[in-house]
Motif scaffolding. Structure first.
Motif, PDB file in Angstrom:
ATOM      1  N   GLU A  36       0.796  -1.241   0.000  1.00 40.47           N
ATOM      2  CA  GLU A  36       0.000   0.000   0.000  1.00 40.47           C
ATOM      3  C   GLU A  36       0.825   1.287   0.000  1.00 40.47           C
ATOM      4  N   VAL A  37       2.092   1.213  -0.356  1.00 38.65           N
ATOM      5  CA  VAL A  37       2.896   2.431  -0.483  1.00 38.65           C
ATOM      6  C   VAL A  37       3.681   2.465  -1.801  1.00 38.65           C
ATOM      7  N   GLY A  38       3.174   1.770  -2.813  1.00 39.07           N
ATOM      8  CA  GLY A  38       3.778   1.910  -4.136  1.00 39.07           C
ATOM      9  C   GLY A  38       5.023   1.099  -4.405  1.00 39.07           C
ATOM     10  N   GLU A  39       5.380   0.171  -3.515  1.00 42.90           N
ATOM     11  CA  GLU A  39       6.653  -0.541  -3.661  1.00 42.90           C
ATOM     12  C   GLU A  39       6.538  -1.880  -4.391  1.00 42.90           C
TER      13      GLU A  39
ATOM     14  N   ASN B 117       0.163   1.888  -9.877  1.00 38.62           N
ATOM     15  CA  ASN B 117      -0.126   1.240  -8.607  1.00 38.62           C
ATOM     16  C   ASN B 117      -1.359   1.916  -8.014  1.00 38.62           C
TER      17      ASN B 117
ATOM     18  N   LEU C 261       1.020  10.764  -0.853  1.00 40.86           N
ATOM     19  CA  LEU C 261       0.142   9.692  -0.363  1.00 40.86           C
ATOM     20  C   LEU C 261       0.917   8.686   0.482  1.00 40.86           C
ATOM     21  N   VAL C 262       2.176   8.468   0.123  1.00 45.84           N
ATOM     22  CA  VAL C 262       3.004   7.557   0.929  1.00 45.84           C
ATOM     23  C   VAL C 262       3.217   8.161   2.316  1.00 45.84           C
TER      24      VAL C 262
ATOM     25  N   ARG D 117       0.109   7.847   4.408  1.00 39.99           N
ATOM     26  CA  ARG D 117      -0.007   6.498   4.976  1.00 39.99           C
ATOM     27  C   ARG D 117       0.931   6.302   6.149  1.00 39.99           C
TER      28      ARG D 117
ATOM     29  N   GLN E  96       5.773   1.747 -12.872  1.00 39.60           N
ATOM     30  CA  GLN E  96       4.514   2.349 -12.424  1.00 39.60           C
ATOM     31  C   GLN E  96       4.761   3.693 -11.734  1.00 39.60           C
ATOM     32  N   ILE E  97       5.881   3.800 -11.011  1.00 35.86           N
ATOM     33  CA  ILE E  97       6.204   5.078 -10.362  1.00 35.86           C
ATOM     34  C   ILE E  97       6.512   6.124 -11.429  1.00 35.86           C
TER      35      ILE E  97
ATOM     36  N   ILE F 136       3.312   7.694 -12.716  1.00 41.37           N
ATOM     37  CA  ILE F 136       2.562   8.604 -11.841  1.00 41.37           C
ATOM     38  C   ILE F 136       3.406   9.797 -11.389  1.00 41.37           C
TER      39      ILE F 136
ATOM     40  N   MET G  85      13.785   0.498  -8.081  1.00 36.71           N
ATOM     41  CA  MET G  85      13.116   0.714  -6.794  1.00 36.71           C
ATOM     42  C   MET G  85      14.111   0.997  -5.683  1.00 36.71           C
TER      43      MET G  85
END
Ligand code: FAD
Ligand code: FES
Ligand code: FES
Lengths: 163, 295
Positions: free
Chosen positions: A44-47, A61, B36-37, B40, B104-105, B108, B194
């Motif tokens: 839930e944090v894009g990883e 994601n 958003l990270v 969270r 994907q990063i 966005i 990543m």
């Protein structure tokens, strides 16, 4: 006080609309409101890529994407790949043939990125594919079989011999 | 669900400025891959957000009337990498942002977010510094432009005047920076994908017509200090000098007079200094090669 917004979008080929809580992620909306459980909640944090879906043809994601941003978009999840009688697609078949699935948690995410890759209709090298798939974590397979499955499907679709 | 107090969706740049003035406590969200990270993680929990993600007018790359390359602040990394103007004039920027996170990063994440976060490890930052990019902000008093080095104030803090309702609307690369100029970026990280840079280095050069002399060399680092920074001593060593391997060695060593990396759990200061020299040399070598010079 809860704040809601009406969003209209195309979901797996169908026009839909929903009043959605602005605090919802796209993952929340797809799972809770549309029961599309191929969209996994992982980090839930894009990883990890478990929640990956296609938005206007690009992989995102959905855990770090606001549900309200879906407005006006074309969204596809793994469920869109099934044929009218429940037949699976060539890329799903290849994942099975190549043992690219063990527990299956990462699989929908990987396959949707594979769909984005395949739709470019380009022939990529193994290294390029590795990079294109690098936004996903798999704790089971060791990745090689996943690469094999994507490479095989890419070659089949392009009519290139698969060794 | 995110722990968000309220969401305001801007319908135009003007509207975004109005929303900022109305809700000074609210934070801008572009692609949200930082915001958003952090929400969270609890760091931005309970905040109001102003979303500018829907502003398509801030997407895309053009050449403006003064021949600057204009990159709309909401342009995603993957669109920058694929853009023909970027590939033709400043390919190194497309290569640098192609090292952010994973695919994907890169779909966005926006270049605006990558600079407004004020983060030293941001993969676009060293290249933007080395090409003397101009940051364009739009607020209630209209447009304000400033050199990227002045935009960064300290770690995590950039010069955006919330009281004027400002948002970043574009990043410009002046013609004087990109004309006849070729560059190379190296991201040193533990993983190929990543992972955040342990150190990032971006170099570019313009060679003389006979390709034997460096007319102008520019170098900038990320993670060599609290904000991205140039290495002026190294540039002075190379400017106007005939190309040689010996020059490349001296250029590399000179960066130690400029940079000030720190010990962190990612790497020690000594290690960062060691790779800084090596990366400077390799980036300069590759930039010269791309510019048609011989070594
Ligand atoms: C899994 C993962 C991996 C990552 N890997 C990398 C990496 O390798 N390299 C790297 O550099 N980054 C990385 N990032 C960080 C992030 O993706 C980038 O910094 C990205 O550029 C942020 O852009 P955004 O549009 O998502 O920003 P947001 O999260 O929307 O915003 C970032 C900050 O900038 C402000 N802001 C954004 N746009 C504007 C604007 N136009 N005007 C005013 N303020 C604005 C916001 O208020 C916020 O403070 C990673 C993130 C994740 C989740
Ligand atoms: S659950 Fe979205 S990336 Fe991990
Ligand atoms: S198959 Fe288990 S995580 Fe990939």
């Amino acid at each position: 006080m809860a704040q809601y917004k009406l969003v209209r979008f195309t979901l797996n080929g169908k026009e839909v609309e929903k009043m959605v809580d602005v605090r919802a992620s796209l993952t929340d909306m797809l799972r809770n409101d549309y029961h599309l459980t191929s969209v996994k909640k992982g980090c839930e944090v894009g990883e990890c890529g478990a929640c990956n879906v296609l938005i206007d043809g690009e992989a995102f994601n959905s855990c770090i994407y606001l549900a309200v941003w879906a407005d006006g978009k074309n969204i596809r999840t793994l469920e869109s790949l099934t044929g009218p009688d429940g037949e699976i697609s060539d890329i799903q078949q290849a994942f099975m043939e190549e043992s690219a699935i063990q527990c299956g948690f990462c699989t929908p995410g990987f396959i949707m990125t594979a769909v984005e890759i395949l739709e470019t209709k380009k022939l990529y090298t193994r290294d390029e594919l590795r990079k294109l798939l690098s936004g996903h974590l798999c704790r089971c397979t060791g990745y090689e079989n996943i690469l094999n499955a994507v490479e095989k499907t890419m070659k089949r679709r392009l009519g290139v011999p698969v060794e | 669900m995110y722990d968000m107090k309220a969401l305001y969706e801007a319908t135009s740049v003007e509207n975004a400025v109005e929303l900022r003035l109305e809700h000074p406590e609210a934070q801008i969200i572009a692609g949200g891959s930082d915001v958003l990270v952090q929400m969270r993680e609890g760091k931005r929990a309970g905040k109001e957000l102003i979303s500018i993600y829907g502003l398509d007018e801030l997407r895309g790359i053009t050449i403006d009337e003064n021949e600057n390359i204009r990159i709309g602040s909401l342009t995603s990394f993957s669109h920058i990498t694929r853009d023909p103007i970027i590939q033709k004039y400043i390919n190194v920027l497309g290569e640098a942002v192609d090292m952010v996170g994973g695919p994907q990063i890169r779909n966005i994440g926006t270049i605006g977010g990558n600079t407004c976060n004020g983060v030293t490890s941001a993969d676009s930052a060293s290249t933007l510094h080395a090409w003397e990019a101009i940051v364009e902000l739009t607020g209630k008093n209209g447009v304000r432009r400033l050199p990227i080095k002045d935009f960064y104030i300290r770690a995590g803090q950039v010069d955006i005047r919330v009281e004027d309702g400002e948002i970043q609307t574009a990043i410009l690369i002046p013609k004087a920076s990109y004309e006849n100029t070729f560059g190379h970026y190296i991201k040193y990280a533990m993983r190929n994908a990543m992972d955040i840079a342990t150190l990032g280095c971006s170099v570019n050069v313009r060679l003389s017509e006979d390709k034997k002399t460096i007319e102008r060399a520019r170098i900038a680092y990320g993670v060599a200090g609290p904000v991205p920074m140039r290495a002026p001593h190294a540039e002075a060593v190379a400017n106007g000098q005939p190309i040689s391997m010996e020059l490349i060695d001296r250029f590399g060593l000179a960066v130690l007079e400029d940079i000030n990396p720190r010990d962190s759990w990612r790497a020690s200061k000594a290690f960062r200094q060691h790779i800084a020299v090596e990366m400077a040399k390799r980036c300069l070598f590759e930039s010269i090669r791309l510019a048609g010079g011989e070594l």
